[in-house]
Design an enzyme around this catalytic site. Sequence first.
Site, short mmCIF file in Angstrom:
data_model
loop_
_atom_site.label_atom_id
_atom_site.label_comp_id
_atom_site.label_asym_id
_atom_site.label_seq_id
_atom_site.Cartn_x
_atom_site.Cartn_y
_atom_site.Cartn_z
N ILE A 192 -41.15 -41.68 -9.12
CA ILE A 192 -40.29 -42.09 -8.00
C ILE A 192 -38.89 -41.50 -8.21
CG2 ILE A 192 -39.61 -44.08 -6.58
CD1 ILE A 192 -42.60 -43.74 -6.69
N HIS A 193 -38.84 -40.18 -8.12
CA HIS A 193 -37.62 -39.42 -8.43
C HIS A 193 -36.38 -39.90 -7.64
CE1 HIS A 193 -40.51 -36.44 -9.99
NE2 HIS A 193 -41.18 -36.64 -8.87
N ASP A 194 -36.57 -40.03 -6.33
CA ASP A 194 -35.40 -40.20 -5.46
C ASP A 194 -34.77 -41.58 -5.58
OD1 ASP A 194 -36.01 -37.64 -4.73
OD2 ASP A 194 -36.91 -38.18 -2.81
N THR A 240 -36.15 -37.80 -13.93
CA THR A 240 -36.67 -38.60 -12.80
C THR A 240 -38.18 -38.83 -12.90
OG1 THR A 240 -36.99 -36.64 -11.39
CG2 THR A 240 -34.84 -37.76 -11.26
N THR A 299 -32.68 -41.58 -8.66
CA THR A 299 -31.46 -40.81 -8.35
C THR A 299 -30.41 -41.69 -7.67
OG1 THR A 299 -32.74 -38.78 -8.20
CG2 THR A 299 -30.63 -38.80 -7.03
#
Length: 318
Positions: free
Chosen positions: A240-242, A192, A245
């Site tokens: 911007i991990h989420d 991520t 995801t």
Amino acid sequence: MTPVLIDCDPGIDDTLALLYLAGLHHVGGIELVGVTTTAGNTTAVQAAGNARWVLDELLVDAPVLPGRPHPAQTPLVTTPETHGPTGLGYLDVPAADAAGDWAELWARGVDKHPDLHLIVTGPLTNLAAFRDSHPEHYARLRRVTVMGGAVNYRGNTTPTAEWNFWVDPHAAADVFAHPPQGKITLCSLEVTERFLIDPERLEELIRALGPHPVAAHLPEILRFYFEFHEAQGEGYQAQIHDLLTCMIALRTIPYVDTSTTIAVEAHSELMRGTSVADLRGHWHRSHNARLVTDADIDAAHRELLRVARALAGRPGIR
Ligand code: BDR
Ligand code: CA
């Protein structure tokens, strides 16, 4: 349409995840059946206020409910230095005053939609609590995607732990020790963190959103995240991990995963929240996860712009 429930802690990257899901909801790719919040980046009630604000900007009337106020076994720690004093960078919106039973919302979602996609982009506090309060519903969860962990990798909170797993290590350990019916798709830090937005990418996003009112707020939200990453030596940009995801959860971008066994350390002070994948089968335990090992980051940038353009063109803009 794919029914989606997201459990999040907005949080700047959670906010972009909500923007993306709201866009898909409008263009007919998903039905956003609800948003619940965990305590992590900020408190659960503030995160719910932030999520409500984003969904109102995007004209999505899905329910937003705060979840558990703190981890069951450790004091809550939040991170104003990463996401701003109230979780939205330099923007400040009121905490939620709406109350309601978030776990009932999940249970109704499972009953109504056997193919419900649950996406968790905060600590696993609510997911572990749902297992205790609604064991039968928990067992029936077939599609769960989690952002968390730094699997066999350096952490972003301690040398070995990622933030979401560190905040509530007992919850993360519990969920992987007792997974629901379907294996958990795990989007961890080593993948991520590759999804980066910098000022140039932000400008592109704002242009793609055109006249949409949410566009005007993005600079004050993202600037805080850019500054935080720069202070960490990561450059003037943000991971911007989420959002990545969510794209993986909904398979809107190509990615690679591997079936494995994940375990999370909850009891040691130094190794709190550390996650390990038994990639060679030493533990002789059944697999509990599909660990994402690679994702098409260029495709993720294109996918975000595609949905932003769709939002720009949709009727109902204030
Ligand atoms: C995770 O921690 C939070 O700060 C982000 O919102 C993301 O979910 C990354 O470690
Ligand atoms: Ca998050």
